[in-house]
Design a protein around this motif. Structure first.
Motif, PDB file in Angstrom:
ATOM      1  N   GLU A 184       0.840  -1.196   0.000  1.00 20.77           N
ATOM      2  CA  GLU A 184       0.000   0.000   0.000  1.00 20.77           C
ATOM      3  C   GLU A 184       0.879   1.251   0.000  1.00 20.77           C
ATOM      4  O   GLU A 184       1.951   1.262   0.585  1.00 20.77           O
ATOM      5  N   ILE A 185       0.420   2.288  -0.672  1.00 22.47           N
ATOM      6  CA  ILE A 185       1.105   3.576  -0.605  1.00 22.47           C
ATOM      7  C   ILE A 185       0.611   4.286   0.645  1.00 22.47           C
ATOM      8  O   ILE A 185      -0.594   4.396   0.880  1.00 22.47           O
ATOM      9  N   THR A 186       1.541   4.743   1.465  1.00 22.84           N
ATOM     10  CA  THR A 186       1.182   5.374   2.730  1.00 22.84           C
ATOM     11  C   THR A 186       0.430   6.674   2.477  1.00 22.84           C
ATOM     12  O   THR A 186       0.973   7.603   1.881  1.00 22.84           O
ATOM     13  N   LYS A 187      -0.813   6.716   2.925  1.00 21.92           N
ATOM     14  CA  LYS A 187      -1.654   7.894   2.697  1.00 21.92           C
ATOM     15  C   LYS A 187      -1.521   8.935   3.787  1.00 21.92           C
ATOM     16  O   LYS A 187      -1.832  10.111   3.577  1.00 21.92           O
ATOM     17  N   TYR A 188      -1.072   8.512   4.973  1.00 20.32           N
ATOM     18  CA  TYR A 188      -1.054   9.417   6.117  1.00 20.32           C
ATOM     19  C   TYR A 188       0.224   9.291   6.943  1.00 20.32           C
ATOM     20  O   TYR A 188       0.872   8.253   6.946  1.00 20.32           O
ATOM     21  N   GLU A 189       0.505  10.366   7.676  1.00 16.92           N
ATOM     22  CA  GLU A 189       1.411  10.324   8.808  1.00 16.92           C
ATOM     23  C   GLU A 189       0.503  10.238  10.031  1.00 16.92           C
ATOM     24  O   GLU A 189      -0.533  10.923  10.101  1.00 16.92           O
ATOM     25  N   TYR A 190       0.873   9.425  11.014  1.00 14.45           N
ATOM     26  CA  TYR A 190       0.008   9.151  12.155  1.00 14.45           C
ATOM     27  C   TYR A 190       0.601   9.692  13.454  1.00 14.45           C
ATOM     28  O   TYR A 190       1.787   9.522  13.720  1.00 14.45           O
ATOM     29  N   PHE A 191      -0.265  10.309  14.268  1.00 14.64           N
ATOM     30  CA  PHE A 191       0.115  10.752  15.602  1.00 14.64           C
ATOM     31  C   PHE A 191      -0.795  10.020  16.584  1.00 14.64           C
ATOM     32  O   PHE A 191      -2.019  10.204  16.577  1.00 14.64           O
ATOM     33  N   VAL A 192      -0.213   9.182  17.422  1.00 19.17           N
ATOM     34  CA  VAL A 192      -1.006   8.330  18.310  1.00 19.17           C
ATOM     35  C   VAL A 192      -1.503   9.131  19.522  1.00 19.17           C
ATOM     36  O   VAL A 192      -0.715   9.772  20.209  1.00 19.17           O
ATOM     37  N   THR A 193      -2.806   9.084  19.751  1.00 18.30           N
ATOM     38  CA  THR A 193      -3.395   9.768  20.904  1.00 18.30           C
ATOM     39  C   THR A 193      -3.873   8.785  21.968  1.00 18.30           C
ATOM     40  O   THR A 193      -4.135   9.165  23.103  1.00 18.30           O
ATOM     41  N   PRO A 242       5.003   2.202  -2.889  1.00 22.77           N
ATOM     42  CA  PRO A 242       4.441   1.161  -2.008  1.00 22.77           C
ATOM     43  C   PRO A 242       5.309   0.925  -0.781  1.00 22.77           C
ATOM     44  O   PRO A 242       6.542   0.900  -0.864  1.00 22.77           O
ATOM     45  N   SER A 243       4.664   0.751   0.340  1.00 24.73           N
ATOM     46  CA  SER A 243       5.372   0.501   1.603  1.00 24.73           C
ATOM     47  C   SER A 243       5.786  -0.961   1.707  1.00 24.73           C
ATOM     48  O   SER A 243       5.200  -1.839   1.061  1.00 24.73           O
ATOM     49  N   THR A 244       6.781  -1.223   2.531  1.00 24.48           N
ATOM     50  CA  THR A 244       7.198  -2.603   2.832  1.00 24.48           C
ATOM     51  C   THR A 244       6.864  -2.952   4.284  1.00 24.48           C
ATOM     52  O   THR A 244       7.270  -4.001   4.769  1.00 24.48           O
ATOM     53  N   TYR A 245       6.123  -2.081   4.952  1.00 21.28           N
ATOM     54  CA  TYR A 245       5.853  -2.259   6.378  1.00 21.28           C
ATOM     55  C   TYR A 245       4.391  -2.564   6.683  1.00 21.28           C
ATOM     56  O   TYR A 245       3.486  -2.156   5.963  1.00 21.28           O
ATOM     57  N   PHE A 246       4.208  -3.256   7.791  1.00 20.64           N
ATOM     58  CA  PHE A 246       2.903  -3.410   8.424  1.00 20.64           C
ATOM     59  C   PHE A 246       2.829  -2.397   9.565  1.00 20.64           C
ATOM     60  O   PHE A 246       3.829  -2.164  10.245  1.00 20.64           O
ATOM     61  N   ILE A 247       1.657  -1.832   9.790  1.00 20.38           N
ATOM     62  CA  ILE A 247       1.388  -1.114  11.034  1.00 20.38           C
ATOM     63  C   ILE A 247       0.161  -1.782  11.631  1.00 20.38           C
ATOM     64  O   ILE A 247      -0.899  -1.833  11.001  1.00 20.38           O
ATOM     65  N   MET A 298       7.733   7.032   6.310  1.00 14.76           N
ATOM     66  CA  MET A 298       8.093   8.322   5.746  1.00 14.76           C
ATOM     67  C   MET A 298       8.476   8.223   4.272  1.00 14.76           C
ATOM     68  O   MET A 298       8.077   9.054   3.455  1.00 14.76           O
ATOM     69  N   ALA A 299       9.247   7.195   3.901  1.00 14.12           N
ATOM     70  CA  ALA A 299       9.697   7.051   2.509  1.00 14.12           C
ATOM     71  C   ALA A 299       8.508   6.842   1.575  1.00 14.12           C
ATOM     72  O   ALA A 299       8.439   7.438   0.486  1.00 14.12           O
ATOM     73  N   SER A 300       7.561   6.015   1.992  1.00 17.43           N
ATOM     74  CA  SER A 300       6.375   5.763   1.181  1.00 17.43           C
ATOM     75  C   SER A 300       5.488   7.003   1.115  1.00 17.43           C
ATOM     76  O   SER A 300       4.932   7.340   0.066  1.00 17.43           O
ATOM     77  N   PHE A 301       5.354   7.701   2.235  1.00 17.99           N
ATOM     78  CA  PHE A 301       4.503   8.889   2.308  1.00 17.99           C
ATOM     79  C   PHE A 301       5.046  10.015   1.437  1.00 17.99           C
ATOM     80  O   PHE A 301       4.315  10.609   0.644  1.00 17.99           O
ATOM     81  N   ILE A 302       6.337  10.287   1.566  1.00 15.80           N
ATOM     82  CA  ILE A 302       6.948  11.383   0.800  1.00 15.80           C
ATOM     83  C   ILE A 302       7.064  11.020  -0.680  1.00 15.80           C
ATOM     84  O   ILE A 302       6.736  11.818  -1.552  1.00 15.80           O
TER      85      ILE A 302
END
Length: 200
Positions: free
Chosen positions: A51-60, A98-103, A90-94
């Motif tokens: 998936e291409i990273t659509k967002y940067e996330y800030f955990v609340t 496609p990302s290589t990571y799971f979140i 960050m690399a995928s977002f900028i």
């Protein structure tokens, strides 16, 4: 001190931003208007490879795990993100690649998100945010380099001790398996380290 749990998600992110830049009331309103709320149940994926990273996330609220799998299916954890932490790829977002990571959510989690379009708009309308994100990314890079060097020069026991001293508030919220994947060792070896430390 005000109880962080009683703060709104926006109070938390504005305090995070205030560590690096000062915003007036109008700038705060604009910034908040560019954010979107998100959530994930425990064990739910926020993002997956390809998936291409659509967002940067800030955990609340909650805890997210960022990890990848090697060709043998072995999990390698890059970071744990709890309240007041930023995360994403960050690399995928900028680069919009496609990302290589799971979140994945380790707990029921809530976060604030900013997409690429609003990210770029933020820089145009409040230029000082370039300084904020530069500081954020520089700190992330320094942390990554330090961790890579520790993986080469330190023993697993030393890496574990560093994790406990740096993130004591995370250690009791994650499983032994996840912590072992972060340290680059097996859960069995981590159990041996813990047993040894408890006896010393």
């Amino acid at each position: 001190m005000e109880d962080q749990a009683a703060e709104s998600p926006y109070d938390l992110i504005l305090k995070n931003v205030a560590r690096f830049i000062d915003l007036n009331d109008e700038e705060k309103k604009l910034y908040i208007s560019l954010l979107k709320k998100g959530s994930a149940k425990r064990k739910e994926f926020v993002m997956q490879p390809g998936e291409i990273t659509k967002y940067e996330y800030f955990v609340t609220k909650g805890c997210l795990k960022v990890y990848s799998l090697d060709r043998n299916g072995v999990e390698h954890v890059s970071m744990f993100a709890i309240e007041d932490f930023w995360t994403g790829d960050m690399a995928s977002f900028i680069g919009q690649q496609p990302s290589t990571y799971f979140i994945k959510a380790l707990e029921d989690s809530e976060f604030l998100m900013i997409n690429k379009e609003n990210f770029e708009r933020l820089f145009k309308e409040i230029p000082k945010f370039e300084r904020f994100y530069r500081n954020l990314y520089q700190r992330s890079l320094v942390s990554y380099i330090k961790r890579a060097n520790q993986g080469i020069s330190l023993t697993a026991e030393e890496r574990y001790e560093i994790f406990l001293s740096k993130y004591p508030h995370i250690a009791n919220r994650i499983t032994q398996k996840d912590l072992a994947a972060y340290l680059g060792i097996t859960p069995e070896f981590l159990s041996m380290i813990r047993s040894k430390m408890s006896k010393s």
